[in-house]
Scaffold this active site. Structure first.
Site, PDB file in Angstrom:
ATOM      1  N   CYS A   1      32.783  42.604  26.461  1.00 14.44           N
ATOM      2  CA  CYS A   1      31.790  41.525  26.374  1.00 14.44           C
ATOM      3  C   CYS A   1      32.209  40.440  25.369  1.00 14.44           C
ATOM      4  CB  CYS A   1      30.419  42.109  26.050  1.00 14.44           C
ATOM      5  SG  CYS A   1      29.048  41.054  26.621  1.00 14.44           S
TER       6      CYS A   1
ATOM      7  N   HIS B   1      29.507  47.221  29.794  1.00 15.11           N
ATOM      8  CA  HIS B   1      29.210  47.962  28.565  1.00 15.11           C
ATOM      9  C   HIS B   1      28.124  48.978  28.848  1.00 15.11           C
ATOM     10  CE1 HIS B   1      25.648  45.384  28.222  1.00 15.11           C
ATOM     11  NE2 HIS B   1      26.425  44.337  28.352  1.00 15.11           N
TER      12      HIS B   1
END
Length: 252
Positions: free
Chosen positions: A93, A194
């Site tokens: 991310c 994630h």
């Protein structure tokens, strides 16, 4: 074998339970008789090329990314040298965004990037949120599915000819339009997935471990001894089913 891991900015970039990825790597290494030696690298700490077998960078909010972006950008030469010499790397991310050339925020301010991955990121007007399912081919001729969760406003635009991590089957991916997610440069992987990523994708954890071990041993990656992954496979199945329930690849 001791596997040396550099965990960059864990006090800033851990918004998505990213330490869970380190825990998975440590456990899977330990079950095979290896030791994961994790060193936290903060702002201003030394990071020498070749001193680590695997580098990990997690995700954070814009405030945290802004705080560490100049320091990470200044490490660009070291990170590129490490990866070119065989160091494995996983960036998630925000870490994925800042390992490109930079991030243009909605306020018009550019966060500098380290320039490891061939991409740029610009902030979008809406967030792209939900479960994701990818088709990957990290090993030539072997197609594997990857499941995760994404939550990002940034649109990451790969350069022409850049190698994505995978093709989006369900979800948004890098930009919600290209059909690609993540980026790969040699043994380095960047992704928006994630939640954390590795508990539900043990094959990717082993892909990283095999390459980190190869760097530690000074050889080529070798297949790792299989582990009983019933719980991990169930976690993948649930995540993949949630992604399929979205009804196809989305775009904004």
């Amino acid at each position: 074998m001791r596997i040396r891991v550099a965990h960059l900015y864990p006090e800033y970039l851990n918004i998505y339970a990213d330490r869970g990825n380190i825990a998975v790597l440590a456990r899977r290494a330990r079950l095979r008789g290896h030791e994961l030696e994790v060193r936290s690298i903060g702002v201003g700490d030394a990071l020498e090329p070749g001193a680590h077998d695997l580098v990990y960078v997690g995700g954070g909010q814009d405030r945290e990314q802004t705080a560490i972006a100049p320091d990470l950008a200044a490490r660009g030469d070291v990170l590129r040298s490490a990866v070119s010499s065989g160091t494995a790397l996983l960036a998630v991310c925000g870490g994925y965004q800042l390992l490109g050339r930079g991030y243009l925020g909605r306020d018009g301010v550019v966060m500098p990037g380290a320039g490891l991955f061939p991409h740029e990121t610009v902030a979008g007007g809406t967030r792209m949120i939900g479960d994701v399912l990818l088709e990957c081919e990290l090993v030539p001729g072997e197609r594997t599915m990857l499941a995760g969760f994404e939550n990002h406003a940034g649109r990451t635009l790969l350069d022409a000819g850049a190698e994505p991590l995978g093709r989006v089957v369900h979800g948004f991916g890098n930009d919600g339009a290209s059909g690609y997610e993540g980026c790969r440069v040699e043994r380095a992987i960047g992704t928006y997935l994630h939640g954390p990523l590795l508990p539900r994708n043990p094959w990717l954890a082993d892909w990283l471990l095999a390459r980190a071990l190869a760097h530690a041993e000074g050889g080529e990656p070798r297949p790792l001894e299989p582990l009983p992954d019933e719980l991990e496979q169930e976690a993948f199945r649930v995540a993949a089913q949630r992604a399929r329930a979205r009804g196809g690849r989305s775009s904004v």
